[in-house]
Write an enzyme that holds these catalytic residues in place. Structure first.
Site, short mmCIF file in Angstrom:
data_model
loop_
_atom_site.label_atom_id
_atom_site.label_comp_id
_atom_site.label_asym_id
_atom_site.label_seq_id
_atom_site.Cartn_x
_atom_site.Cartn_y
_atom_site.Cartn_z
N THR A 1 68.74 -65.30 -17.72
CA THR A 1 67.62 -64.59 -17.15
C THR A 1 66.98 -65.74 -16.41
OG1 THR A 1 66.34 -64.77 -19.08
CG2 THR A 1 67.44 -62.64 -18.65
N ASN B 1 55.85 -67.77 -16.02
CA ASN B 1 55.38 -66.61 -16.84
C ASN B 1 54.15 -65.74 -16.42
OD1 ASN B 1 57.39 -66.50 -19.19
ND2 ASN B 1 56.70 -68.74 -19.27
N LYS C 1 72.00 -67.53 -24.07
CA LYS C 1 71.12 -67.50 -23.33
C LYS C 1 69.73 -67.56 -24.06
CE LYS C 1 68.31 -64.88 -21.63
NZ LYS C 1 67.04 -64.53 -21.93
N SER D 1 60.99 -59.44 -14.12
CA SER D 1 62.30 -58.65 -14.18
C SER D 1 62.95 -59.33 -15.27
CB SER D 1 62.78 -58.80 -12.83
OG SER D 1 62.98 -59.97 -12.62
N GLU E 1 61.56 -72.95 -20.49
CA GLU E 1 61.11 -72.77 -19.25
C GLU E 1 60.14 -73.70 -18.61
OE1 GLU E 1 61.31 -67.74 -19.35
OE2 GLU E 1 59.48 -68.68 -19.81
N THR F 1 64.31 -65.46 -27.62
CA THR F 1 64.57 -64.58 -26.67
C THR F 1 65.90 -65.07 -26.48
OG1 THR F 1 62.43 -64.40 -25.53
CG2 THR F 1 64.16 -63.29 -24.63
#
Lengths: 391, 391
Positions: free
Chosen positions: B150, B386, B172, B391, B263, B183
């Site tokens: 993602t 964030n 992932k 999506s 991230e 996640t």
């Protein structure tokens, strides 16, 4: 007016050369001129508590204080015996200037960078220069509330006109703000005739429902200090319950102002949890949601992302807060975006333009336990301030 | 190669129209061609666990799986009975395409936005189109490891050549990464001859010291899933201890890669606590430090801010981790910046240019409890991703 709104207090402030920001006022004195000198305080529960906290805890143990020295620009935290000796020297100096019987009549508060000793000569010279300017004017009160700031963008004060007596206060704090107090220094004054025990009870209760229920960034400071000083100069002895309510009003106002000035924030977020099996259960849930970086980023982006609300809620263990995920509803600014653990109204219906955002979570357990926690969104500016802040 | 590195596995991937990113591959199939179909899994402990987690927990309960369907672009979380029915339909569809005896031979994994149902027609059509392309080629393995991503910036895989058998894997995950898993969707394969019980023990132990010791942002997902599938195609029955060590090696590599792709991150931070009274005490301290937004911002700014290390350490209650603040040392990249709770070497001596930052905390209790947690710094880019990610 801040701390000089009640009768019997004077204050002074000066640019003493402590802060790295040239010419910034960084030192404030608050003196209680009596007739009473009753005092109460609550302090950080951080185990690395700073030298001024260690000093002030001892100084206030007897329920009496006549003066407070506050500096910004240096926290005097994690500085060992040398730092403690500096705190003691500050107190001795004000006691000597003011003719107080003993140095433990003085509390000291420091805020700023952890791990540096104070520039003590600058500080003591500043105290000597400021002392003769002690005044009870609105300007003096305002200037002191500015002198204690660090990354705050504006002063935060409170004035309450109660039944025949007054309460005033000032606070600093905008980062390292977490469940148990915050990187905050707060001085509240009153001219009511009250006992140290009564003040302590009122302050503990007030702090629990205000400073202990805000969370800017989940970080707890080494220096958090909240002091309450009573001069008794109004001559009025308030009903203890009414007095406690007014102290709670003052702490609630100051705590709300801290969130309103949270580092880099663009939204103030109220997380309210209802329908829990107990207040503690509700509080655990509210804190978990308020601590979610992902949610705080979403709110920064004006996105009422309820998925990040429930995923944060889901980390609270079942024995801490019993509830059924399939019964949970989430309203953001009045729109029920999650209904029974599933999507509710479209998120597009939620207006996010206002600074204040309300997240209302009903656990629907059939009980009425509830709790509210305030937090800020997480913004580019927060990262900027805290990646680059060194003073 | 990822999941097809061991013998007995094939994989396929396709752009099925699930992701909001037009043309992005968003669906992967993994099939175990046997002769064994042993399997083990660990899942999120989030109470709002997603429909695919609910399905896969049941499917794997008997210790057997023949196939896995993974999609990115939609988490199918907080979607109620309708979401569960979708997960079941996915499993039925692969079972029917592949001729598996029952739909519970198939696990399903979804990752993406919480609160939306899957575009089921797209997904099922995608499965049907992808199924005939199942292959065991390096390209097929690589493409599947891309399809599950993602906000990740690159695929994360592992290949281990063990004594006569192989282990492969893909994962992932880059946000909503917190103490109990992340996640993350992870599929690990092996051609060793092993039992479900042995696999489960190895996977639990491996996950505990890898995925459960990384923390990108303190947020726990609704969808975390780690699956281990064994085909037995090598014909080799490994020593259980050696097998467990190799699984731990695989999970450690994948977890480290997740932190490396956290991230928006610019630094990977290793927080190691030694000299604690127990491993649990050390772990509580390491987690507290790794969760500090202020510290993570400081590291983003290349500032070895040990004050933010000790102020985070100070929130761990004394009964959880007994230590004396005056005994604590903190080294950042080998420089002892805090010595006995006080300033040590000058911070200027610390080099912060490398992506990897080592924070070594010695509690000096006289005991040898230790633990290591990995995290990322907190950057402008994290907030950007964030605040804007939908999506």
């Amino acid at each position: 007016m801040s701390v000089v709104f009640p009768k019997g207090f004077s204050t002074a402030s000066i640019a003493a050369g402590i802060s790295a920001v040239k010419g910034k006022k960084d030192l404030a004195l608050v003196v209680n001129n009596g007739p009473l000198d009753a005092a109460a305080g609550v302090f950080t529960s951080n185990r690395f508590c700073a030298a001024p906290v260690q000093w002030s805890r001892k100084a206030i143990a007897d329920g009496h204080l006549r003066g407070v020295v506050i500096n910004s620009g240096c926290a005097n935290a994690c500085t060992g015996q040398a730092g403690y000796d500096q705190a003691a020297k500050e107190a001795e100096t004000l006691a000597s200037l003011a003719g107080f019987p003993k140095s433990s009549d003085v509390a000291v508060c420091s805020t700023g960078m952890i791990g540096d000793l104070l520039p003590l000569d600058n500080l003591l010279n500043g105290m000597k220069a400021a002392y003769p300017t002690l005044a009870s004017t609105p300007e003096a009160g305002h200037e002191s509330s500015v002198a204690i700031l660090t990354t705050d963008t504006h002063p935060k004060t409170v004035e309450i006109e109660a039944a025949g007596y007054r309460i005033g206060g000032m606070v600093k704090g905008s980062g390292m703000i977490a469940p148990q107090l915050a990187t905050m220094i707060c001085v509240i004054t009153t001219d009511a005739v009250v006992t140290p025990e009564q003040m302590h009870a009122a302050l503990e209760h007030g702090a629990e429902y205000s400073f202990n229920r805000i969370d800017v960034d989940g970080c707890m400071s080494t220096n958090d200090t909240v002091l309450l000083l009573a001069s008794g100069a109004s001559g009025v002895t308030p009903d203890p319950e009414e007095f406690a309510q007014n102290i709670a009003k003052a702490t609630a106002s100051l705590a709300r102002q801290i969130v309103g000035d949270g580092e880099g924030s663009s939204h103030d977020i109220r997380v309210k949890v209802t329908g829990a099996t107990s207040e503690d259960a509700a509080l655990a849930c509210a804190r978990a949601v308020a601590a979610s970086n992902l949610l705080k980023c979403a709110i920064c982006g004006n996105d009422p992302n309820w998925g990040r609300v429930v995923s944060s809620l889901g980390i609270v263990p079942e024995d801490v807060a019993p509830y059924d995920p399939n019964d949970v509803t989430v309203d953001v600014n009045g729109v029920r975006v999650c209904d029974g653990g599933k999507p509710g109204q479209p998120r597009d219906l939620v207006h996010m333009e206002e600074r204040e955002v309300h997240i209302d979570i009903d656990l629907n357990t059939g009980s009425t336990g509830e709790a509210t926690v305030w937090t800020d969104d997480l913004t580019h500016e927060y990262v900027h301030i805290n990646a680059d802040y060194e003073s």
